[in-house]
Design a protein around this motif. Structure first.
Motif, mmCIF file in Angstrom:
data_model
loop_
_atom_site.group_PDB
_atom_site.id
_atom_site.type_symbol
_atom_site.label_atom_id
_atom_site.label_comp_id
_atom_site.label_asym_id
_atom_site.label_seq_id
_atom_site.Cartn_x
_atom_site.Cartn_y
_atom_site.Cartn_z
ATOM 1 N N VAL A 13 23.366 46.963 25.751
ATOM 2 C CA VAL A 13 23.712 45.787 26.555
ATOM 3 C C VAL A 13 24.076 44.611 25.645
ATOM 4 O O VAL A 13 25.033 43.882 25.906
ATOM 5 C CB VAL A 13 22.561 45.400 27.513
ATOM 6 C CG1 VAL A 13 22.910 44.134 28.282
ATOM 7 C CG2 VAL A 13 22.272 46.534 28.488
ATOM 8 N N LEU A 128 34.441 40.314 39.353
ATOM 9 C CA LEU A 128 33.026 40.395 39.735
ATOM 10 C C LEU A 128 32.826 40.261 41.239
ATOM 11 O O LEU A 128 33.576 39.545 41.912
ATOM 12 C CB LEU A 128 32.242 39.275 39.026
ATOM 13 C CG LEU A 128 32.324 39.272 37.487
ATOM 14 C CD1 LEU A 128 31.583 38.064 36.928
ATOM 15 C CD2 LEU A 128 31.777 40.566 36.899
ATOM 16 N N GLN A 132 27.367 39.738 41.589
ATOM 17 C CA GLN A 132 27.452 39.774 40.120
ATOM 18 C C GLN A 132 27.705 38.382 39.555
ATOM 19 O O GLN A 132 27.175 38.023 38.502
ATOM 20 C CB GLN A 132 28.571 40.729 39.678
ATOM 21 C CG GLN A 132 28.205 42.198 39.825
ATOM 22 C CD GLN A 132 29.365 43.124 39.522
ATOM 23 O OE1 GLN A 132 30.527 42.789 39.751
ATOM 24 N NE2 GLN A 132 29.047 44.309 39.016
ATOM 25 N N ALA B 135 21.526 44.008 35.002
ATOM 26 C CA ALA B 135 22.646 43.317 35.649
ATOM 27 C C ALA B 135 23.681 42.884 34.614
ATOM 28 O O ALA B 135 24.890 42.976 34.854
ATOM 29 C CB ALA B 135 22.136 42.109 36.440
ATOM 30 N N GLY B 137 24.425 44.361 31.851
ATOM 31 C CA GLY B 137 25.200 45.546 31.495
ATOM 32 C C GLY B 137 26.279 45.847 32.520
ATOM 33 O O GLY B 137 27.422 46.155 32.175
ATOM 34 N N GLU B 138 25.913 45.723 33.815
ATOM 35 C CA GLU B 138 26.892 45.996 34.888
ATOM 36 C C GLU B 138 28.011 44.963 34.911
ATOM 37 O O GLU B 138 29.181 45.285 35.143
ATOM 38 C CB GLU B 138 26.189 46.011 36.248
ATOM 39 C CG GLU B 138 25.387 47.280 36.479
ATOM 40 C CD GLU B 138 24.395 47.127 37.625
ATOM 41 O OE1 GLU B 138 24.625 46.280 38.522
ATOM 42 O OE2 GLU B 138 23.374 47.845 37.608
ATOM 43 N N ILE B 139 27.651 43.713 34.681
ATOM 44 C CA ILE B 139 28.643 42.629 34.700
ATOM 45 C C ILE B 139 29.645 42.818 33.557
ATOM 46 O O ILE B 139 30.857 42.680 33.743
ATOM 47 C CB ILE B 139 27.918 41.266 34.608
ATOM 48 C CG1 ILE B 139 27.207 40.971 35.933
ATOM 49 C CG2 ILE B 139 28.889 40.140 34.239
ATOM 50 C CD1 ILE B 139 26.149 39.879 35.842
#
Lengths: 150, 150
Positions: A13, A128, A132, B135, B137-139
């Motif tokens: 990350v 996004l 997000q 979150a 990481g997802e963004i």
């Protein structure tokens, strides 16, 4: 107490954060360049445009754009040559120079702003979901608070 | 179709993203400097360390670190002078130079890695809850996918 190193997932990350930040900045920078400004130029012009009297102490400007003083100083030298800003020494105190937005700087900023806002939507906001976007705001706040405590 | 500009809240998150990214990078850069490397140096050495044969095409390296070619080329010139990397022209094809990690580069990278991992934990990982980390990481993934489509 032993230092605990990040896990593989935490590192992933972190690297995503650094690399995605670079990629987004590069994409935005390439688009902004069409207006003849770098992202650094735009950040400085934005901070000055929003300041009372369109002027800021260099220390305030450094805080506003999140740069170290030496980097800001070099950048301001280049912007001053292009007459986008002007630096004025303050004789009344020793709190450092004030940085002033010039008419040419204000004009460059105005001309760049509409395309730049469109770019922000296309590159960042449209990527996004609303959830997000909200989470991104919280994450950035948490990082800044942690840095400020550190 | 009219261009829709970002809302005030969307703009706030964008600016948080840019400014927090700058502040985190500056903090990490200041810490990394104690090992005698810039963040750019470290990113290049990391990518080469992980590559098969500790060498990469400059185009592959540019992708790995997320920089434009011209920026990478300037940076590699400085790293080559410090003997951290070496560039080898390929005579068998025209796909550009290969960038090779030198023994001195590998040593610098090794020495910097433990303190750098500790810094990543202290500056980044410790700032976020596990949910925020996931979150983030997802963004970042959403932003990169959107850029790649763009």
């Amino acid at each position: 107490m032993a230092t605990q190193f990040p896990t593989r997932e935490e590192l992933r990350v972190w690297r995503d954060f650094v690399e995605t930040g670079e990629a987004v900045r590069a994409a935005m920078g390439a688009r902004l360049q069409k207006s003849g400004l770098s992202q650094g130029d735009y950040a400085v012009l934005l901070a000055l445009s929003e300041a009372t009297g369109r002027r800021l102490r260099s220390s305030e400007l450094a805080t506003a754009v999140g740069w170290e003083r030496s980097r800001l100083s070099h950048h301001l030298g280049r912007m001053e040559k292009r007459e986008l800003i002007r630096r004025e020494e303050c004789v009344t105190d020793n709190r450092g120079a004030e940085v002033v937005l010039t008419p040419a700087g204000a004009e460059s900023f105005q001309a760049a702003t509409r395309p730049h806002l469109r770019d922000i939507r296309e590159v960042f906001v449209d990527a996004l979901t609303p959830a997000q976007l909200a989470a991104a705001g919280e994450i950035m706040a948490a990082l800044r608070e942690h840095l400020a405590r550190g």
